[in-house]
Write an enzyme that holds these catalytic residues in place. Structure first.
Site, PDB file in Angstrom:
ATOM      1  N   GLY A  72       0.803  -1.216   0.000  1.00  0.00           N
ATOM      2  CA  GLY A  72       0.000   0.000   0.000  1.00  0.00           C
ATOM      3  C   GLY A  72       0.838   1.269   0.000  1.00  0.00           C
ATOM      4  CB  THR A  73       3.830   2.237   1.949  1.00  0.00           C
ATOM      5  OG1 THR A  73       3.197   1.973   3.195  1.00  0.00           O
ATOM      6  CG2 THR A  73       4.745   3.441   2.071  1.00  0.00           C
ATOM      7  CD  GLN A 180      -7.579  -0.761   6.809  1.00  0.00           C
ATOM      8  OE1 GLN A 180      -8.330  -1.729   6.901  1.00  0.00           O
ATOM      9  NE2 GLN A 180      -6.398  -0.725   7.407  1.00  0.00           N
ATOM     10  CB  SER A 200      -1.911  -3.338   1.018  1.00  0.00           C
ATOM     11  OG  SER A 200      -0.891  -4.069   1.653  1.00  0.00           O
ATOM     12  CB  ALA A 201      -1.542  -8.858  -0.623  1.00  0.00           C
ATOM     13  CG  HIS A 202      -0.369  -6.563   4.951  1.00  0.00           C
ATOM     14  ND1 HIS A 202      -0.630  -6.142   6.238  1.00  0.00           N
ATOM     15  CD2 HIS A 202       0.140  -5.496   4.308  1.00  0.00           C
ATOM     16  CE1 HIS A 202      -0.271  -4.869   6.357  1.00  0.00           C
ATOM     17  NE2 HIS A 202       0.201  -4.447   5.196  1.00  0.00           N
ATOM     18  CB  THR A 238      12.769 -10.162 -10.553  1.00  0.00           C
ATOM     19  OG1 THR A 238      13.857  -9.961 -11.448  1.00  0.00           O
ATOM     20  CG2 THR A 238      12.249 -11.578 -10.664  1.00  0.00           C
ATOM     21  CB  CYS A 326       2.896   3.309  11.289  1.00  0.00           C
ATOM     22  SG  CYS A 326       1.447   3.150  10.278  1.00  0.00           S
TER      23      CYS A 326
HETATM   24  C1  LIG Z   1      -2.033  -0.482   5.879  1.00  0.00           C
HETATM   25  C2  LIG Z   1      -2.362   0.743   5.104  1.00  0.00           C
HETATM   26  C3  LIG Z   1      -1.457   1.297   4.180  1.00  0.00           C
HETATM   27  C4  LIG Z   1      -0.071   0.742   3.990  1.00  0.00           C
HETATM   28  O1  LIG Z   1      -0.057  -0.485   3.324  1.00  0.00           O
HETATM   29  P1  LIG Z   1       1.273  -1.391   3.430  1.00  0.00           P
HETATM   30  O2  LIG Z   1       1.012  -2.503   2.467  1.00  0.00           O
HETATM   31  O3  LIG Z   1       1.351  -1.859   4.842  1.00  0.00           O
HETATM   32  O4  LIG Z   1       2.412  -0.544   3.012  1.00  0.00           O
HETATM   33  C5  LIG Z   1      -1.851   2.389   3.459  1.00  0.00           C
HETATM   34  N1  LIG Z   1      -3.067   2.945   3.625  1.00  0.00           N
HETATM   35  C6  LIG Z   1      -3.962   2.447   4.486  1.00  0.00           C
HETATM   36  C7  LIG Z   1      -5.298   3.098   4.608  1.00  0.00           C
HETATM   37  C8  LIG Z   1      -3.640   1.348   5.268  1.00  0.00           C
HETATM   38  O5  LIG Z   1      -4.530   0.880   6.139  1.00  0.00           O
END
Ligand SMILES: *Cc1c(COP(=O)(O)O)cnc(C)c1O
Length: 392
Positions: A72-73, A180, A200-202, A238, A326
């Site tokens: 996501g970042t 989110q 973001s996958a996680h 890659t 964070c």
């Molecule tokens: C977790 C989050 C991110 C960051 O994603 P990462 O994959 O952990 O870098 C960005 N924006 C929001 C709203 C998030 O909740």
């Protein structure tokens, strides 16, 4: 062993077993480089393209509009710097909100250091941005509007459709951090009217360290990185094959049950929230309770110090959070909670409970078994609480 309850799914989610299974071959026998022309390479390439289709399907995009990233970042940074750096204007202006994730907020501050003007519009006390405020902030040299879809601390959902229409009428690029919301509520890039969208996958039961940026066809974007010709020249390096396969499988899982799972987890969240408000005096929900993800509740407990509360609950086996992962461990108050008008004391007494696929009614019951007495115990030793009670 103590029963552990995980209510911090907005920080990260557990990897779904199906996702783990799908990833395994690409961490072992299927180790090819997707750029190689031999059999090994072609197997990796096919797996990546399959994942791209699954993800595109989830957000109603075309596979060619998906760029895989490290999360996501990176997606947020790639969108923001990518649009601004590519814009050929003598002066540039960006509009965003004061409740964005740090990945957007700090990227915006960096833009300011580079001479770009940024307007941070204030969300209301309900944790929702008013499109009329946003419209007033637009200037002739506005090149980008970036407003998140669902807020990570409150769960509140922003009016992207209205903002999208506004941006389109004025030929301004529109990005949304949907980290989110993707996988939790329906996300359709056409309906939302976004040109760029981060995920973001996680955050959707996939692996950490992989994500994607949706880039609408025809969008002019300067890449963050230079190297090979991967991802249609948008993101060299890659590919993280196993991670991308995991994101693809997580996307398919999310899509299959999105309405049912949203309703199921919403019932759990509502029960947790209702029971807390009923059993704990001087507690209140932060932000709008209707325009909200079904997974999240952010509750303030007057005269409680949030960090201490999180630690005390953890000792009882319940994992929750004071807000953004964070900023945990820092004494700074949440910019989101202060941004919607909470006092520093209110912000510091606020706790986020975020639920997910793995939570069950037993988790809610176990939390309610320990939470009220933890609050009572902490308040009993709080000088503020004693003096507040004494003064009536
Ligand atoms: C977790 C989050 C991110 C960051 O994603 P990462 O994959 O952990 O870098 C960005 N924006 C929001 C709203 C998030 O909740």
């Amino acid at each position: 062993m103590m029963r552990r309850v995980y209510l911090d799914n907005n920080a990260t989610t557990p990897l779904a077993p199906e996702v783990f299974e799908a990833m395994k071959p690409y961490l072992a026998e299927d180790y090819g480089n997707a750029s190689s022309i031999h059999w090994f390479g072609q197997r990796a390439k096919a797996a990546i393209e399959n994942a791209r289709e699954e993800l595109a399907h989830l957000i109603h995009a075309r596979p060619a509009e998906i760029v895989f990233t490290s999360g996501g970042t990176e997606s947020d940074n790639a969108a923001i710097f990518g649009i601004v750096e590519a814009a050929k204007r003598p002066s540039k202006h960006v509009v965003t909100s004061n409740i964005e994730h740090h990945a957007v907020l700090y990227a915006s501050r960096e833009l300011e250091k580079r001479g770009v003007r940024v307007t941070y519009i204030r969300a209301g006390a309900d944790g929702v941005v008013d499109p009329a405020d946003l419209e007033r902030a637009i200037e002739p040299d506005t090149v980008l509007i970036t407003v998140m879809h669902a807020n990570n601390e409150l769960g509140t959902i922003q009016p992207l459709e209205e903002i999208g229409l506004m941006a389109r009428e004025r030929d301004i690029y529109f990005h949304s951090d949907a980290v989110q919301s993707v996988g939790k509520i329906p996300v359709d890039v056409e309906e939302l009217g976004v040109d760029l969208l981060s995920l973001s996958a996680h955050k959707l039961n996939g692996p950490k360290g992989v994500g994607a940026l949706y880039v609408r066809k025809g969008t002019i974007l300067k890449p963050l990185l230079y190297g090979g010709h991967h991802e249609r020249d948008r993101r060299p390096g890659t590919e993280n094959t196993a991670g991308i396969v995991g994101l693809g499988r997580a996307s398919a899982l999310a899509r299959e049950g999105i309405a049912e799972e949203g309703a199921r987890v919403g019932v759990l969240r509502d029960e947790l929230e209702r029971a807390i408000l009923e059993r704990v005096p001087l507690s209140a929900v932060n932000g709008d309770r209707a325009r909200r993800l079904p997974t999240t509740t952010n509750i303030r407990f007057d005269h409680i110090e949030g960090e201490g509360f999180v630690i005390a609950l953890d000792l009882k086996g319940v994992a929750c959070s004071t807000g953004a992962a964070c900023s945990s461990g820092s004494v700074e108050v949440s910019h989101v909670l202060s941004g919607i008008g909470l006092t520093p004391a209110q912000a510091r007494s606020s706790i986020r409970f975020s639920l997910g696929r793995n939570n069950t009614p037993a988790d809610v019951a176990a939390t309610l078994d320990v939470l009220p007495e933890v609050v009572e115990r902490l308040r009993a030793v709080s000088p503020h609480y004693k003096s507040a009670v004494a003064s009536g």
